[in-house]
Design an enzyme around this catalytic site. Structure first.
Site, PDB file in Angstrom:
ATOM      1  N   CYS A 308      -3.135 -11.519 -55.565  1.00 33.80           N
ATOM      2  CA  CYS A 308      -4.252 -11.039 -54.887  1.00 33.80           C
ATOM      3  C   CYS A 308      -5.064 -12.410 -54.716  1.00 33.80           C
ATOM      4  CB  CYS A 308      -5.048  -9.874 -55.759  1.00 33.80           C
ATOM      5  SG  CYS A 308      -5.817 -10.414 -57.295  1.00 33.80           S
ATOM      6  N   HIS A 356      -9.218  -8.538 -59.957  1.00 34.52           N
ATOM      7  CA  HIS A 356      -8.425  -8.007 -58.602  1.00 34.52           C
ATOM      8  C   HIS A 356      -9.378  -8.524 -57.265  1.00 34.52           C
ATOM      9  CE1 HIS A 356      -5.423  -6.608 -55.902  1.00 34.52           C
ATOM     10  NE2 HIS A 356      -6.223  -5.715 -55.024  1.00 34.52           N
ATOM     11  N   HIS A 368      -5.209  -6.799 -48.877  1.00 37.75           N
ATOM     12  CA  HIS A 368      -5.198  -7.514 -50.212  1.00 37.75           C
ATOM     13  C   HIS A 368      -3.497  -7.230 -50.516  1.00 37.75           C
ATOM     14  CE1 HIS A 368      -5.156  -3.174 -52.650  1.00 37.75           C
ATOM     15  NE2 HIS A 368      -4.809  -3.065 -51.511  1.00 37.75           N
TER      16      HIS A 368
END
Length: 396
Positions: A308, A356, A368
């Protein structure tokens, strides 16, 4: 004593009378059969909801461990470079120390050749004339002065070299600790992912289908939330556009010589198409779009795969902006704004441990790298519920 009595059955009563054991068993069977389809054939097996929650938690923990791995990897890399630099410095200083030692040796040889160890009276007797003695004495004075300088230089070189050696030793110890942290973080990620895969592998085909249905329902809810946010943001933009138009009309009506009709950006400092920030955000988004379909790999920074924070770092790097490597640092690399004020290019962070991150592209959507086994994709920022959003940051 009461403690030795058997516990009395707790079966249902009818008109104050306990039902027979057979009836109790029958009622229990009916209750079990009437449970939802999520019930499992064995009491030892978790329900489908429990599996889903456990797998999600494991992926989240793996994501957090991945960021710790990334941080340890970055620290290890920096520490290794520092150690290499220090070792090179120590080698150079050691060579200078050896050169200084040789110079001292040459002075000692020169003194020996000129008879420096002979007492002054004896030297006078050995001299052929007072002039010879004077010449020898002058030479010794010069040698003594140069020797003192050489000794001072040697002592300084020796002290500096020892200091650098200690610093290099300490850096090597820190590097060793960083490598241990890196190894621990890596093992943690692998363990979490292995456990998640094991849980998923134990599901039947029917359970996997039901799990997919649950996930689809979650995605639909996330899409609905994203649509709501898009409408809210569109209304805010329209209100801002009208405000600028009214301000321009008032300025024009007052006889102002400007008459430009708008400022090109809102008072809140948000970027608009054509501004520097807007152009950079567009470049970052364009890069991220080009990565869609590439696999998530923990610890990866491209170009074939990403995690990420590796994706968001690479996207903004393509726009000429350097972001830190890990989410814990990226979250501080800009200005925090509310979710309703999110603009394309902003970073959306998730979970209390900030483990994240995704790149906002507008209309409640982001690009993402979600988790192991998945690919870079567009998805609602509400993919894991509204409460999972930690903050939105506009890179500065």
């Amino acid at each position: 004593m009461a403690s030795h009595r058997k516990s009395r059955p707790t079966g249902p009563r009818v008109a104050g009378i306990r039902t027979p054991a057979l009836a109790t068993a029958a009622l229990t069977s009916v209750a079990l059969l009437s449970q939802t389809a999520n019930a499992t054939p064995s009491d030892d097996r978790p329900t489908l909801e429990e599996v889903e929650k456990k797998v999600d938690d494991l992926y989240r923990q793996a994501g957090s461990a991945t960021e710790k791995y990334n941080a340890a990897k970055e620290k290890t890399s920096k520490q290794r470079k520092k150690v290499d630099t220090l070792l090179d410095d120590v080698a150079q200083r050691t060579q200078k120390l050896n050169d200084a030692r040789e110079e001292l040796g040459s002075f000692a040889s020169a003194q020996y050749r000129t008879g420096a160890s002979v007492p002054e009276t004896a030297t006078l007797l050995l001299a052929d004339s007072p002039q010879d003695y004077f010449d020898q004495n002058q030479l010794m004075n010069r040698l003594t002065g140069r020797q003192k300088t050489a000794v001072d230089d040697y002592v300084t070189q020796q002290s500096d070299t020892m200091k650098k050696r200690r610093e290099a030793t300490e850096s090597l110890e820190t590097l060793t600790d960083s490598q241990k942290d890196l190894k621990t973080a890596k093992a943690t990620v692998q363990k979490k992912l292995a456990t998640a895969r094991e849980l998923l592998s134990e599901l039947t085909a029917e359970e996997k289908a039901r799990l997919a249905a649950i996930e689809k329902k979650k995605q639909q809810e996330a899409a609905r939330k994203a649509a709501e946010l898009a409408k809210q943001q569109a209304a805010q933009e329209e209100a801002e556009r009208k405000r600028r138009e009214e301000a321009a009309e008032q300025e024009s009506g007052s006889g102002s010589s400007g008459g430009s009709g708008g400022t090109g950006s809102s008072e809140s400092g948000s970027s608009t198409p054509g501004t520097s920030t807007g152009t950079k955000a567009e470049k970052a988004i364009a890069f991220a779009r080009a990565q869609i379909g590439k696999p998530y790999v923990w610890g990866a920074t491209g170009p074939g795969s990403y995690d990420c924070s590796g994706l968001t770092q690479a996207a903004w790097k393509a726009a000429g902006v350097t972001l830190p490597r890990v989410t814990y640092d990226q979250v501080n690399a800009g200005t925090t704004v509310s979710v309703s004020q999110a603009q394309p290019g902003d970073l959306v962070f998730f979970y209390d441990d900030v483990s994240h991150v995704g790149l906002y592209i507008g209309d409640g959507m982001m690009i993402h790298a979600p988790k192991p086994g998945a690919y870079v994709r567009e998805e609602s920022i509400f993919y894991d519920g509204e409460s999972s959003i930690y903050s939105v940051v506009r890179p500065g």
